[in-house]
Design a protein around this motif. Structure first.
Motif, mmCIF file in Angstrom:
data_model
loop_
_atom_site.group_PDB
_atom_site.id
_atom_site.type_symbol
_atom_site.label_atom_id
_atom_site.label_comp_id
_atom_site.label_asym_id
_atom_site.label_seq_id
_atom_site.Cartn_x
_atom_site.Cartn_y
_atom_site.Cartn_z
ATOM 1 N N LEU A 181 61.132 52.764 34.996
ATOM 2 C CA LEU A 181 60.803 51.538 34.264
ATOM 3 C C LEU A 181 59.476 50.960 34.745
ATOM 4 C CD1 LEU A 181 64.370 49.968 34.137
ATOM 5 C CD2 LEU A 181 62.968 50.538 32.139
ATOM 6 N N GLU A 182 59.169 51.169 36.015
ATOM 7 C CA GLU A 182 57.898 50.684 36.558
ATOM 8 C C GLU A 182 56.705 51.506 36.067
ATOM 9 O OE1 GLU A 182 58.604 50.652 40.740
ATOM 10 O OE2 GLU A 182 60.072 49.027 40.602
ATOM 11 N N LEU A 183 56.987 52.617 35.403
ATOM 12 C CA LEU A 183 55.925 53.413 34.785
ATOM 13 C C LEU A 183 55.608 52.934 33.375
ATOM 14 C CD1 LEU A 183 56.698 57.029 36.050
ATOM 15 C CD2 LEU A 183 54.498 55.842 36.201
ATOM 16 N N LEU A 184 56.173 51.783 32.993
ATOM 17 C CA LEU A 184 55.889 51.179 31.696
ATOM 18 C C LEU A 184 55.282 49.784 31.891
ATOM 19 C CD1 LEU A 184 59.277 52.157 29.981
ATOM 20 C CD2 LEU A 184 57.030 53.158 29.445
ATOM 21 N N PRO A 185 54.197 49.662 32.664
ATOM 22 C CA PRO A 185 53.643 48.338 32.963
ATOM 23 C C PRO A 185 53.055 47.642 31.746
ATOM 24 C CG PRO A 185 52.138 50.036 33.713
ATOM 25 C CD PRO A 185 53.412 50.732 33.312
ATOM 26 N N ARG A 186 52.715 48.397 30.719
ATOM 27 C CA ARG A 186 52.164 47.811 29.493
ATOM 28 C C ARG A 186 53.232 47.635 28.418
ATOM 29 N NH1 ARG A 186 49.157 51.772 27.228
ATOM 30 N NH2 ARG A 186 50.244 53.297 28.523
ATOM 31 N N GLY A 187 54.511 47.824 28.809
ATOM 32 C CA GLY A 187 55.582 47.863 27.818
ATOM 33 C C GLY A 187 55.717 49.279 27.288
#
Length: 223
Positions: free
Chosen positions: A171-177
């Protein structure tokens, strides 16, 4: 595995008999698709869950396709809406669904990152990934590696089958959503809680059978 785990859910073979309301299949047709409890010489299934076997395919090849490719297609195309140029992370990329997902994501024009146990990395290389797009599925280093590889942007879509802290790292690999599609059963999260903790992330867990026989037939035809 939660609930009952049927022995055999996909098959390929020859139609022996078709029901009176079936017009598009007949005895002798070579077919592949979803057949419940199909560990045996004969199986019975809804005709909508079958399609013809493409020319040149063996029965072994045909029987290997329905579940893994339909799962990957439904997750990436139907739910995640992957577009050309997006970045996609496929966990367990050397597994059945993972290998299908890597191929489909590349077919859609995505940049693909994948994890697998190090002993299976050659499988990912064989699917066209270089070492900068491969990481271990046994440790959390993939998060920092893929953030570094993307200058902190991360990915747009995660196709997940891991659990626990691996889900959090993903989930932290989706910082831009982005879109997080969960195909595993071991750690299903609440979509509202995920959205609150990770702004802009659309979380969706699914089971392929929820698509229903009509949509499953369409998926097989598309594949």
């Amino acid at each position: 595995y939660p609930g009952e785990a049927p022995l055999g859910s996909e098959a390929a073979g020859v139609v022996v008999e078709a029901g009176p309301d079936v017009s598009d299949l007949a005895a002798g047709d070579r077919v592949m698709g979803f057949v419940p409890d199909c560990f045996g010489s004969h199986g019975v299934t809804d005709a909508r869950l079958l399609v013809g076997v493409p020319g040149g395919w063996s029965y072994s090849e045909a029987a290997s396709v329905p579940t893994v490719f339909a799962t990957a297609w439904y997750g990436l195309v139907e739910l995640a809406r992957v577009r050309e140029g997006e970045r996609v992370l496929v966990h367990a990329g050397a597994g059945g669904v993972g290998m299908a997902a890597v191929q489909i994501a590349r077919h859609l024009g995505a940049e693909v990152f994948a994890t697998a146990s190090p002993g299976k990395w050659d499988v990912l290389r064989g699917l066209g990934l270089d070492d900068g797009h491969i990481a271990s599925s046994r440790e959390l280093g993939f998060r920092d590696a893929f953030l570094a590889a993307t200058d902190g942007d991360g990915v747009d879509v995660v196709l997940d089958s891991l659990a626990g802290e691996f889900v959090d790292a993903s989930l932290e690999l989706l910082p831009r959503g982005g879109r997080f599609v969960e195909i595993g059963k071991a750690d299903v999260r609440d979509a509202g809680e995920v959205a609150a903790a990770y702004p802009g992330v659309e979380y969706r867990a699914f089971d392929l059978l929820e698509a229903g026989p009509e949509r499953l037939h369409e998926l097989l035809v598309e594949l």
